[in-house]
Write a protein that holds these residues in place. Structure first.
Motif, PDB file in Angstrom:
ATOM      1  N   MET A 181      32.283  51.835  42.598  1.00  0.00           N
ATOM      2  CA  MET A 181      32.344  53.009  41.758  1.00  0.00           C
ATOM      3  C   MET A 181      32.290  52.547  40.304  1.00  0.00           C
ATOM      4  O   MET A 181      33.055  51.695  39.903  1.00  0.00           O
ATOM      5  N   LYS A 182      31.381  53.079  39.531  1.00  0.00           N
ATOM      6  CA  LYS A 182      31.260  52.683  38.142  1.00  0.00           C
ATOM      7  C   LYS A 182      32.293  53.423  37.318  1.00  0.00           C
ATOM      8  O   LYS A 182      32.764  54.487  37.662  1.00  0.00           O
ATOM      9  N   ARG A 183      32.621  52.843  36.149  1.00  0.00           N
ATOM     10  CA  ARG A 183      33.647  53.440  35.301  1.00  0.00           C
ATOM     11  C   ARG A 183      33.257  54.846  34.879  1.00  0.00           C
ATOM     12  O   ARG A 183      34.088  55.729  34.793  1.00  0.00           O
ATOM     13  N   SER A 184      31.954  55.093  34.639  1.00  0.00           N
ATOM     14  CA  SER A 184      31.512  56.414  34.206  1.00  0.00           C
ATOM     15  C   SER A 184      31.796  57.478  35.263  1.00  0.00           C
ATOM     16  O   SER A 184      31.966  58.643  34.956  1.00  0.00           O
TER      17      SER A 184
ATOM     18  N   LYS B 266      36.829  48.026  50.115  1.00  0.00           N
ATOM     19  CA  LYS B 266      37.184  49.286  50.780  1.00  0.00           C
ATOM     20  C   LYS B 266      38.063  50.058  49.805  1.00  0.00           C
ATOM     21  O   LYS B 266      39.286  49.939  49.821  1.00  0.00           O
ATOM     22  N   VAL B 267      37.431  50.821  48.953  1.00  0.00           N
ATOM     23  CA  VAL B 267      38.134  51.515  47.881  1.00  0.00           C
ATOM     24  C   VAL B 267      39.031  52.604  48.447  1.00  0.00           C
ATOM     25  O   VAL B 267      38.612  53.399  49.294  1.00  0.00           O
ATOM     26  N   GLY B 268      40.274  52.612  47.982  1.00  0.00           N
ATOM     27  CA  GLY B 268      41.238  53.616  48.398  1.00  0.00           C
ATOM     28  C   GLY B 268      41.792  54.364  47.197  1.00  0.00           C
ATOM     29  O   GLY B 268      41.775  53.855  46.074  1.00  0.00           O
ATOM     30  N   PHE B 269      42.270  55.565  47.443  1.00  0.00           N
ATOM     31  CA  PHE B 269      42.818  56.411  46.378  1.00  0.00           C
ATOM     32  C   PHE B 269      44.231  56.822  46.754  1.00  0.00           C
ATOM     33  O   PHE B 269      44.507  57.162  47.908  1.00  0.00           O
ATOM     34  N   MET B 270      45.120  56.790  45.755  1.00  0.00           N
ATOM     35  CA  MET B 270      46.529  57.079  46.013  1.00  0.00           C
ATOM     36  C   MET B 270      47.106  57.967  44.904  1.00  0.00           C
ATOM     37  O   MET B 270      46.808  57.758  43.731  1.00  0.00           O
ATOM     38  N   TYR B 271      47.914  58.926  45.311  1.00  0.00           N
ATOM     39  CA  TYR B 271      48.649  59.769  44.366  1.00  0.00           C
ATOM     40  C   TYR B 271      50.111  59.325  44.311  1.00  0.00           C
ATOM     41  O   TYR B 271      50.717  59.046  45.344  1.00  0.00           O
TER      42      TYR B 271
ATOM     43  N   VAL C 184      42.679  51.504  44.574  1.00  0.00           N
ATOM     44  CA  VAL C 184      42.969  50.189  45.155  1.00  0.00           C
ATOM     45  C   VAL C 184      41.756  49.698  45.945  1.00  0.00           C
ATOM     46  O   VAL C 184      40.908  50.487  46.352  1.00  0.00           O
ATOM     47  N   GLY C 185      41.689  48.389  46.153  1.00  0.00           N
ATOM     48  CA  GLY C 185      40.676  47.814  47.036  1.00  0.00           C
ATOM     49  C   GLY C 185      39.277  47.720  46.476  1.00  0.00           C
ATOM     50  O   GLY C 185      38.349  47.361  47.199  1.00  0.00           O
ATOM     51  N   ALA C 186      39.089  48.008  45.195  1.00  0.00           N
ATOM     52  CA  ALA C 186      37.751  47.930  44.604  1.00  0.00           C
ATOM     53  C   ALA C 186      37.361  46.471  44.353  1.00  0.00           C
ATOM     54  O   ALA C 186      38.208  45.572  44.348  1.00  0.00           O
ATOM     55  N   ASP C 187      36.081  46.229  44.135  1.00  0.00           N
ATOM     56  CA  ASP C 187      35.614  44.896  43.774  1.00  0.00           C
ATOM     57  C   ASP C 187      36.204  44.491  42.420  1.00  0.00           C
ATOM     58  O   ASP C 187      36.488  45.346  41.566  1.00  0.00           O
TER      59      ASP C 187
END
Length: 197
Positions: free
Chosen positions: A1-4, A120-125, A159-162
């Motif tokens: 996922m790019k910063r933009s 394996k990108v993860g998202f957390m609240y 989490v889990g991003a490159d």
């Protein structure tokens, strides 16, 4: 996922989170009172605590799990792929969390001291905030000289991003926590922290 792409996503999540803030202060006072009195929370209390971690639209369909002496226990089965965990009673402040499947696997790797899956990108609240923590030592349990203890308010995490993804954000050991920054930079558990104002 790019910063933009990441920044608009985080802004959208922050806007959603602000809409779900009503009534949390009274619930937090109740939970803190139970902690001070040493009372074990009921399953209903644990579910209510866990649901404070995410926007109501996410929390209502999430599986709710809690840790006990035998490991992870499911309190309520969900249907949307998110799992929410209640506040940890051993910590001084509220810190419930709600995460997608990739973030749940990342948390499990962290708890087991294992390598999380890369890419394996993860998202957390963590919309109720997080208990204060070291920004440099993933396993620090209290503030000590040199472990860069920080205070975290309501936030979301990627989490889990490159590694290249994290290289586009500040990695200071003493970050401005009012802006997105990388926590535990340079470790296998580095992740993006994005505050929700």
């Amino acid at each position: 996922m790019k910063r933009s792409i990441a920044i608009p996503l985080l802004v959208l999540c922050a806007a959603t989170a602000v809409a779900g803030e009503k009534g949390k202060a009274a619930d937090t006072i109740h939970a803190d009172k139970n902690k001070m009195e040493g009372k074990a929370p009921s399953d209903a209390d644990l579910i209510a605590s866990a649901m404070k971690a995410a926007p109501a639209s996410v929390a209502k369909g999430a599986t709710v799990v809690a840790m006990d002496g035998n490991g992870m226990r499911t309190l309520r089965k969900g249907s949307n792929g998110f799992s929410c965990m209640p506040d940890n009673p051993a910590t001084p402040g509220p810190d419930p969390m709600c995460m997608d499947a990739n973030a749940m696997a990342w948390i499990q790797a962290y708890m087991d001291h294992k390598d999380p899956a890369v890419g394996k990108v993860g998202f957390m609240y963590m919309l109720a905030g997080g208990t204060d923590a070291s920004n440099t030592d993933p396993y620090a349990t209290k503030p000590e000289a040199g472990n860069h203890w920080i205070k975290t308010g309501p936030h979301v995490m990627v989490v889990g991003a490159d590694a290249a993804f994290y290289d586009t954000y500040p990695k200071s050991p003493d970050p401005d926590t009012s802006q997105p920054y990388v926590m535990w930079a340079g470790t296998k558990y580095q992740h993006l922290m994005a505050p929700v104002h």
